[in-house]
Scaffold this active site. Sequence first.
Site, PDB file in Angstrom:
ATOM      1  CG  ASP A  83      41.017  41.339  32.079  1.00 49.47           C
ATOM      2  OD1 ASP A  83      41.329  42.540  31.638  1.00 49.47           O
ATOM      3  OD2 ASP A  83      41.730  40.930  32.670  1.00 49.47           O
ATOM      4  CG  ASP A 105      44.540  36.509  32.746  1.00 46.13           C
ATOM      5  OD1 ASP A 105      44.061  36.893  34.426  1.00 46.13           O
ATOM      6  OD2 ASP A 105      45.247  36.379  31.990  1.00 46.13           O
ATOM      7  CG  ASP A 140      41.253  38.331  37.078  1.00 47.91           C
ATOM      8  OD1 ASP A 140      41.725  37.381  37.129  1.00 47.91           O
ATOM      9  OD2 ASP A 140      41.039  38.658  35.762  1.00 47.91           O
TER      10      ASP A 140
END
Lengths: 622, 74
Positions: free
Chosen positions: A316, A514, A518
């Site tokens: 990401d 993180d 997600d």
Amino acid sequence: MTKKQKKMVTRLSASAVFFILALILEKRSAFSWIPFLVAYLFAGYDIPLRACRNITKGDVFDENFLMSVATIGAIIVGSLEEAVAVMLFYQIGELFNDYAVNKSRKSITDLMDINPEYANLLRDGQEEQVDPYEVEVGDTIVIRPGEKVPLDGIVRKGNSTLDTKALTGESMPVEVAEGQAVVSGSINLSGVLEVETTKLFDDSTVSKILELVENASSRKAKAEAFITRFARVYTPIVVVLAVILAVIPPILLGGGWSTWVYRACSFLVVSCPCALVISVPLSFFGGLGAASKNGILMKGSNYLEAVGSLDTVVFDKTGTLTTGQFEVSEISSVRMTREELLELAVLAEHHSNHPIALSIKKAYGKEVDTARIGSVEEISGQGIHAQIEKDGVWRDLYIGNQKLMKACGAVVEQPTALLGTTLYLAETNQYLGAIVISDSIRPDVPKALEGLRRHGVKKLVMLTGDREEVGRKVGESLGLDEVYGNLLPGDKVKKVEELLSKKAPGKTLAFVGDGINDAPVLARADVGIAMGGIGSDAAVEAADVVIMDDEPSKIVDAILIASKTVGIVRQNILFAIGVKVLVLILVALGYASMWAAVFGDVGVSVLAILNAIRALSYKRED
Amino acid sequence: MKKIIKLEGLCCANCAAKIEEGVKKLDGVKEASLSFMTQRLVIEAEDGMEDQVVEGARKIADKIEPEAEFKVLR
């Protein structure tokens, strides 16, 4: 050494003395069977007893039974020496197993010795030592030097340095002062701290980590499942072969019973599966321990196995490859010094709490004279129009985006920066310059990516919700293989699925994020890796692997630890099965004695365990 | 409901595998895993069957590895 182990050492020493005595007497006396028998009993009197007890409970093929039949069989056919040796070495092997297992259990528990026993609760000015479970959110606790931080919270008074080594693997102490967050499980080194708690003990970092570590080994790797399945069929097969070996050849060949019974007994010695079964979980356990020592928490040996064969790593962008914090990265001024331009911007943005204003203030880093700020007008969607005094003159200042420049009639004299946000400044209708604010790449990232490539990762991909061109620029500067921008969280899942279908067979894909927004992607990837695990519950919950600090290069360490562990496991499985099968063949053909069988059992077990212990040690390369 | 049991003194890896196998076959057990290294038996039991499952597990552990002490942690 435990009491039980010490007793065993005494017994085995006595047994060894009588065994040597018997070997000396063997050629000279007809009574050498007496010291042999004494040696046998010292070493293994309890084995036949246990075998009987377990048979009454319905557990037939256990190792006690196999060892009893093998040694008693050997005694009956007159191979006293071998019978004693088998028993003696079998017990030495067991003792060694026990010792090694306890030792590595202990080294891991010590490593994870972060559980706080108490908290000093401050109640009406009185300090009271209580169980961390009793502390409520918003209570104040006192932490003295040398004590563990029992709950997550924010420092209200005092400053100190904290040792977070057990949590992050980072050996540099961390400075904390008033207003900063402290994480439970770290150790207070220097000053007294008063901390306002922000979480209950159950939700605090230390509880989450302990739970994760303790449950880690319950998710088993494929290799573990394989070896237990193998052991389940291996022992019965070898026992059946032993029975056939004892009965059929003498009948066919007419006699030679003692030779064939002797060979059958040797079979039974090799039939014990323990060496195989113990060395695999021991290796994985060591690997998990080595990882957590380096601030990498894995939720199971299965993930250790998966990390060992990574092929694609998907990152990401924001918060993972970049810091996620916006900073002034470029100032270009056309009519004054950069410092002066920044000062004007800070004055104009003084009253704003917008993230962009905050990063400008941070870059300036000084207090401003508010007397120099006149009327300030916010133009929604464009920027700010302010009266600012400079060099004794009040100026009509515009600060904002390109639309604002157009509106005030200023001509932008520079191209737009691709990365980040550009803030333009103009006085009345004259263009002054621009300030670029962008997310910066984590300093550790290039090293991490280089390490991943070096250790077998074929494809590096970045997903981002940002504009495609911003993503491309970051991707290019880092040398990534593929970049996908403009993705909503749902699109990220689809992209990962697409990449999963493209990876090489037998290889795995990791997603690194993180942990914020997600979770579905972390779950969909073969291995979900969350960074900056400290203090982020979401990350700890959703991910399979949690990197406690925010260094992406820890993924490289995870790969190295995983490949080492998986390598050791493979060596052990091949070595143990290989030696056992070889010994079985040689014994059946009469080329090897029961001594070889002892090596096939105890020797293999000891060597496999010594090899497994290697998994625990890992040195970070710099 | 998840039940966590510690088998203190569990010292034979093969026995651990046998106990795990046995517990998995008990009625009311959705999932079970016994880690030889941490000596923890984690059982995912169907609601309302917890006590029965724990008793069953106790019997199996006692049969295969009587030396290990059976402690229900949670």
